[in-house]
Design an enzyme around this catalytic site. Structure first.
Site, PDB file in Angstrom:
ATOM      1  CB  CYS A  94      -0.900  -0.158   1.275  1.00  0.00           C
ATOM      2  SG  CYS A  94      -2.422   0.657   1.045  1.00  0.00           S
ATOM      3  CG  HIS A 191      -3.138  -2.857   4.429  1.00  0.00           C
ATOM      4  ND1 HIS A 191      -1.738  -2.582   5.034  1.00  0.00           N
ATOM      5  CD2 HIS A 191      -3.516  -2.032   3.357  1.00  0.00           C
ATOM      6  CE1 HIS A 191      -1.917  -1.327   4.247  1.00  0.00           C
ATOM      7  NE2 HIS A 191      -2.327  -1.073   3.924  1.00  0.00           N
TER       8      HIS A 191
HETATM    9  N1  GLN Z   1      -1.663   6.874   2.013  1.00  0.00           N
HETATM   10  C1  GLN Z   1      -2.272   5.901   1.181  1.00  0.00           C
HETATM   11  C2  GLN Z   1      -3.548   6.388   0.308  1.00  0.00           C
HETATM   12  O1  GLN Z   1      -4.297   6.080   2.020  1.00  0.00           O
HETATM   13  C3  GLN Z   1      -2.262   4.204   1.143  1.00  0.00           C
HETATM   14  C4  GLN Z   1      -2.847   4.077   2.565  1.00  0.00           C
HETATM   15  C5  GLN Z   1      -2.572   2.800   3.597  1.00  0.00           C
HETATM   16  O2  GLN Z   1      -1.120   2.108   3.220  1.00  0.00           O
HETATM   17  N2  GLN Z   1      -3.816   1.560   3.419  1.00  0.00           N
HETATM   18  O3  GLN Z   1      -4.029   5.168  -0.745  1.00  0.00           O
END
Ligand code: GLN
Length: 239
Positions: A94, A191
């Site tokens: 992510c 995740h």
């Molecule tokens: N900041 C990123 C987004 O919202 C990554 C979020 C995350 O790692 N869950 O796209």
């Protein structure tokens, strides 16, 4: 055999227990008599990619991604780029995945200039893409995960997607792609953490690391009855 892992920003990028991926990799290697050494590469600690066989970067929120930017530019960016290009196994989740691309434009218009190790960019929107999702890799491995991101990632021609969406959003909710794959680098929005639910994917990463270091990718099978049951169960829920 010995595999050395660099866990990049373990304290700052660890959403939804992403460090569980390191636990799974370690257990699955140690069960096969492969010893594992993991270094925690926190902010201000420098590292040399050549000292490692596998790099792991977890996910974070826009806030952490912004805070890390200065530190990233002090040399970690060059080392991560070197790892990607020299075929070291890299797993990035992510926010960590987004960092490998050219830039991330947050939903409120801030542009975070990233490593540019891979040919893609990410642009955020106010509405987030959240939920359980599933995708299939080019090897036919079905991966069950959980996504929560505002960023939409668009791949350039120099890279392949990690997989094709079965259910959910993936890279951008538009083109059915999920994640990125280039040499031995794997980026994903998954995740959860992703590897406990997807032992086949964990073994793919381990075999790539062994292939590169010891020219062997043969992994003795483990008793994965529980893992397979868990995987089948979540895949059913996702369909
Ligand atoms: N900041 C990123 C987004 O919202 C990554 C979020 C995350 O790692 N869950 O796209």
């Amino acid at each position: 055999m010995n595999i050395r892992i660099a866990h990049i920003y373990p304290d700052m990028l660890n959403l939804y227990g992403d460090r569980g991926n390191i636990v799974v990799l370690t257990r699955r290697m140690e069960s096969r008599d492969i010893s594992v050494h993991t270094d925690l590469i926190t902010m201000s600690r420098s590292f040399n990619a050549d000292d490692y066989d596998l790099l792991f970067i977890g996910g974070g929120q826009d806030f952490e991604q912004d805070v890390l930017l200065d530190d990233l530019k002090k040399g970690k960016d060059t080392q991560i780029k070197k790892a990607v290009n020299s075929g070291i196994v890299v797993l990035a989740i992510c926010g960590g995945y987004q960092m490998l691309g050219k830039y991330y434009k947050t939903y409120d218009g801030k542009v975070l200039d990233y490593i540019g190790a891979l040919d893609f960019y990410t642009e955020g929107r106010e509405d987030r893409m959240i939920g359980n999702y599933a995708f299939k890799t080019s090897e036919g491995i079905e991966i069950a995960g959980f996504e929560n991101h505002s960023g939409r990632t668009y791949l350039g021609s120099g890279v392949e997607p990690l997989g094709k969406i079965i259910k959910g959003y993936g890279n951008n909710g538009e083109d059915s792609t999920e994640g990125v794959r280039y040499k031995n680098t794997f980026g994903t929005y998954s995740h959860g953490p992703v590897l406990p639910k997807n032992s086949q994917f964990a073994d793919l990463l381990i075999s790539k690391a062994l292939q590169r270091k010891y020219s062997t990718s043969q992994l003795p099978p483990l008793n994965d009855d529980f893992e397979r049951k868990a995987h089948r169960q979540v895949m059913k829920l996702y369909m």
